[in-house]
Design a protein around this motif. Sequence first.
Motif, PDB file in Angstrom:
ATOM      1  N   ILE A 179      42.399  36.553  31.288  1.00 59.00           N
ATOM      2  CA  ILE A 179      42.544  37.081  32.648  1.00 59.00           C
ATOM      3  C   ILE A 179      41.886  38.446  32.765  1.00 59.00           C
ATOM      4  O   ILE A 179      41.191  38.737  33.751  1.00 59.00           O
ATOM      5  N   GLU A 180      42.067  39.302  31.777  1.00 52.61           N
ATOM      6  CA  GLU A 180      41.449  40.631  31.830  1.00 52.61           C
ATOM      7  C   GLU A 180      39.942  40.550  31.745  1.00 52.61           C
ATOM      8  O   GLU A 180      39.244  41.442  32.234  1.00 52.61           O
ATOM      9  N   GLY A 181      39.433  39.496  31.142  1.00 58.33           N
ATOM     10  CA  GLY A 181      37.987  39.385  30.975  1.00 58.33           C
ATOM     11  C   GLY A 181      37.257  38.874  32.203  1.00 58.33           C
ATOM     12  O   GLY A 181      36.103  39.264  32.442  1.00 58.33           O
ATOM     13  N   ARG A 182      37.909  38.014  33.022  1.00 60.67           N
ATOM     14  CA  ARG A 182      37.145  37.395  34.103  1.00 60.67           C
ATOM     15  C   ARG A 182      37.959  37.083  35.360  1.00 60.67           C
ATOM     16  O   ARG A 182      37.401  36.482  36.284  1.00 60.67           O
ATOM     17  N   CYS A 183      39.214  37.466  35.442  1.00 57.45           N
ATOM     18  CA  CYS A 183      40.049  37.042  36.576  1.00 57.45           C
ATOM     19  C   CYS A 183      40.742  38.194  37.294  1.00 57.45           C
ATOM     20  O   CYS A 183      41.690  37.961  38.055  1.00 57.45           O
ATOM     21  N   LEU A 184      40.324  39.425  37.080  1.00 58.43           N
ATOM     22  CA  LEU A 184      41.055  40.555  37.643  1.00 58.43           C
ATOM     23  C   LEU A 184      40.904  40.654  39.160  1.00 58.43           C
ATOM     24  O   LEU A 184      41.783  41.213  39.823  1.00 58.43           O
ATOM     25  N   GLN A 185      39.833  40.125  39.718  1.00 59.75           N
ATOM     26  CA  GLN A 185      39.593  40.237  41.148  1.00 59.75           C
ATOM     27  C   GLN A 185      39.874  38.938  41.896  1.00 59.75           C
ATOM     28  O   GLN A 185      39.472  38.787  43.044  1.00 59.75           O
ATOM     29  N   THR A 186      40.571  38.000  41.265  1.00 58.54           N
ATOM     30  CA  THR A 186      40.842  36.708  41.880  1.00 58.54           C
ATOM     31  C   THR A 186      42.007  36.831  42.851  1.00 58.54           C
ATOM     32  O   THR A 186      43.104  37.229  42.460  1.00 58.54           O
ATOM     33  N   PRO A 187      41.826  36.470  44.123  1.00 58.41           N
ATOM     34  CA  PRO A 187      42.957  36.512  45.077  1.00 58.41           C
ATOM     35  C   PRO A 187      43.971  35.402  44.780  1.00 58.41           C
ATOM     36  O   PRO A 187      43.624  34.362  44.229  1.00 58.41           O
ATOM     37  N   PHE A 188      45.211  35.652  45.134  1.00 64.41           N
ATOM     38  CA  PHE A 188      46.309  34.689  44.944  1.00 64.41           C
ATOM     39  C   PHE A 188      46.370  34.196  43.496  1.00 64.41           C
ATOM     40  O   PHE A 188      46.567  33.008  43.238  1.00 64.41           O
ATOM     41  N   LEU A 189      46.242  35.112  42.547  1.00 59.73           N
ATOM     42  CA  LEU A 189      46.109  34.696  41.156  1.00 59.73           C
ATOM     43  C   LEU A 189      47.373  34.019  40.654  1.00 59.73           C
ATOM     44  O   LEU A 189      47.317  32.933  40.069  1.00 59.73           O
ATOM     45  N   PHE A 190      48.531  34.602  40.862  1.00 62.22           N
ATOM     46  CA  PHE A 190      49.786  34.047  40.368  1.00 62.22           C
ATOM     47  C   PHE A 190      50.560  33.301  41.453  1.00 62.22           C
ATOM     48  O   PHE A 190      51.721  32.945  41.232  1.00 62.22           O
ATOM     49  N   SER A 191      49.959  33.056  42.580  1.00 62.80           N
ATOM     50  CA  SER A 191      50.647  32.422  43.689  1.00 62.80           C
ATOM     51  C   SER A 191      50.479  30.909  43.643  1.00 62.80           C
ATOM     52  O   SER A 191      49.409  30.399  43.274  1.00 62.80           O
ATOM     53  N   TYR A 210      42.529  46.558  40.568  1.00 62.74           N
ATOM     54  CA  TYR A 210      41.701  45.751  41.472  1.00 62.74           C
ATOM     55  C   TYR A 210      42.549  45.123  42.582  1.00 62.74           C
ATOM     56  O   TYR A 210      42.227  44.044  43.071  1.00 62.74           O
ATOM     57  N   SER A 211      43.615  45.790  42.975  1.00 63.97           N
ATOM     58  CA  SER A 211      44.508  45.232  43.995  1.00 63.97           C
ATOM     59  C   SER A 211      43.837  45.126  45.357  1.00 63.97           C
ATOM     60  O   SER A 211      44.257  44.327  46.196  1.00 63.97           O
ATOM     61  N   THR A 212      42.777  45.899  45.597  1.00 60.00           N
ATOM     62  CA  THR A 212      42.062  45.776  46.868  1.00 60.00           C
ATOM     63  C   THR A 212      41.428  44.411  47.022  1.00 60.00           C
ATOM     64  O   THR A 212      41.373  43.843  48.116  1.00 60.00           O
ATOM     65  N   SER A 213      40.951  43.835  45.906  1.00 58.51           N
ATOM     66  CA  SER A 213      40.319  42.513  45.946  1.00 58.51           C
ATOM     67  C   SER A 213      41.325  41.387  45.746  1.00 58.51           C
ATOM     68  O   SER A 213      41.227  40.341  46.391  1.00 58.51           O
ATOM     69  N   SER A 214      42.269  41.581  44.836  1.00 53.85           N
ATOM     70  CA  SER A 214      43.204  40.505  44.497  1.00 53.85           C
ATOM     71  C   SER A 214      44.489  40.526  45.313  1.00 53.85           C
ATOM     72  O   SER A 214      45.163  39.495  45.428  1.00 53.85           O
ATOM     73  N   GLY A 215      44.844  41.682  45.866  1.00 50.97           N
ATOM     74  CA  GLY A 215      46.098  41.796  46.596  1.00 50.97           C
ATOM     75  C   GLY A 215      47.328  41.927  45.713  1.00 50.97           C
ATOM     76  O   GLY A 215      48.452  41.892  46.218  1.00 50.97           O
ATOM     77  N   LEU A 216      47.147  42.077  44.405  1.00 53.32           N
ATOM     78  CA  LEU A 216      48.262  42.161  43.458  1.00 53.32           C
ATOM     79  C   LEU A 216      48.649  43.627  43.277  1.00 53.32           C
ATOM     80  O   LEU A 216      48.188  44.306  42.362  1.00 53.32           O
ATOM     81  N   THR A 217      49.504  44.107  44.141  1.00 52.01           N
ATOM     82  CA  THR A 217      50.027  45.457  44.046  1.00 52.01           C
ATOM     83  C   THR A 217      51.222  45.471  43.089  1.00 52.01           C
ATOM     84  O   THR A 217      51.737  44.411  42.712  1.00 52.01           O
ATOM     85  N   PRO A 218      51.690  46.636  42.671  1.00 53.32           N
ATOM     86  CA  PRO A 218      52.892  46.671  41.830  1.00 53.32           C
ATOM     87  C   PRO A 218      54.089  45.981  42.465  1.00 53.32           C
ATOM     88  O   PRO A 218      54.889  45.345  41.763  1.00 53.32           O
TER      89      PRO A 218
END
Length: 529
Positions: A131-143, A266-274
């Motif tokens: 995930i750290e290598g290629r998925c940090l900017q993916t939206p709805f990653l854990f949804s 990268y929460s601006t791209s992925s939406g994953l805030t704390p």
Amino acid sequence: MPSLFSRQRTTSTPNRKLVSSSSPNHRDSGADEFGRVPAGSRTSLAAGTTGTPVKKNKSKKHDTEVSDAPPLSEGGFLPYSPAPTPAPTSPGEGQGPQLPTQDYGHLSYQKDVILGLDEVHRLVQVVSGEIEGRCLQTPFLFSTLAIDLSSGATRRLIDSFLRTCGTAPGPATEAAEAKFAEDAKFAGPHELAMLLRWGLARILRLVEGAEMKGILDWEMYLRWREDEAASEYPPIYIQAFFQTLPLLPSSILTTLLNLMARLTTYSTSSGLTPTMLSTLFAPLLFHIPTQTFEACYASYLATSHATEHLLLAYIRLQDHSTIGTPTSLPTKLKSWIRGYPSMLPQMESLNVPRRGAKLIKVTTVRRNVRLYSADLVRSASNWANKASEFASSREWNKISPRAGANTGLPPRYTDSYRKRMDLPASFFPGSYPLPSPYSTPTPSLDGHHTTSPLGNSSSSTLTNSAASSSTIVDDEEERFRSLTDLKWGAFEARGFGGFGGVAEDRKALLSFTVSVISVISVFILVLML
């Protein structure tokens, strides 16, 4: 209804009190410094719970019970345990054909599997690295609402990981681990994220004789919170929390917090805030009681605040470690910890929703019955029959609006609910999952096949009320982005054995083989040109 990723227990333990794994009894117990317990030592500490079988020692005058394994330590984590194999039943056994069951949610797959700390630690390391290598900017990653999330691909990835567990070191284990690393390398971002959540949901620890989820103890967090406030919030005080954990749980938590900090950047791209990450991982790090809805929701809110607190404290530690070095913390992360600890809620407000959070009104409905329903998701729509007061209530009218004087529209699952619960397109309130071993296909007016449970071709199959086949087809097409995805999704669910007979299966297999040969021939021709 029990939690979707919890294991059923044969005994109830009311008024359980959480006990910290750092209690004095924990250090002197059978767990090692990593928090693990030997395999096969899953026995009970409390009377009335299920333990390992005992045998009688006949060498003494009085029969004494001797356990085959040492008792499981208080606060210790259970070792790896595969899913139990269902016992074969004879043809005449049982009262009749059993209705098919449906597992809900992406985390319900292999729900009886228990992962030890070694397996979870290895899984977290591999998935976090991908995930750290290629998925940090993916939206709805854990949804579970992500369009690209495939339940079939997620289950194949889980099976690939389970083949690496519970085996002795050797060439076969090394080959299985290499295969899993390759599958994780080419897996989609959403499948990797769901695999990580699934692995964390398979952890069990023993507290006062009861099996509980999560690697963190709530009382331990409260003590650390009070000590941090008494020490005037030093920037490195999160290390004191890591030191109270055994080595493997501490390493797992550190890896997860580091992953969440990277995602926050990268929460601006992925939406994953704390805030978003804490609501996703809190039920996996802490134990959530499920006795009542009120207790479950209050514990969910409190543990979400606690997870966000730990994440912000970890970000402060990373910021402090960059002082005096050429590198500095990203500005996005610094903005989240600016003014710490003013953003933390007070102790009495831990179980209160955040300001500005979206709230949904919940109505509690209870019914006195002779027998419990095995599946409330499927059968709850039958509660509003003509003889009940609930059918004429305002709450039910919002779910099933009245179309005439005495009739109402049939209840339907919303798209978001269907996606969260991972329901197939042919699943409706009051229906049975498809395909079913007790189902008989019945051709409909438009040529599609419906299914009636228990082989009754004359009964209504998809809903208790009228539901046209065209609407079902529309729902199936909405779940996929194209017609090709729709066909491949049906092939993943049925395989070659779902086309209606041996002749059809052979025809489908032959067509698939001819198609592969044609593609290979075209590819070779292009290379020759």
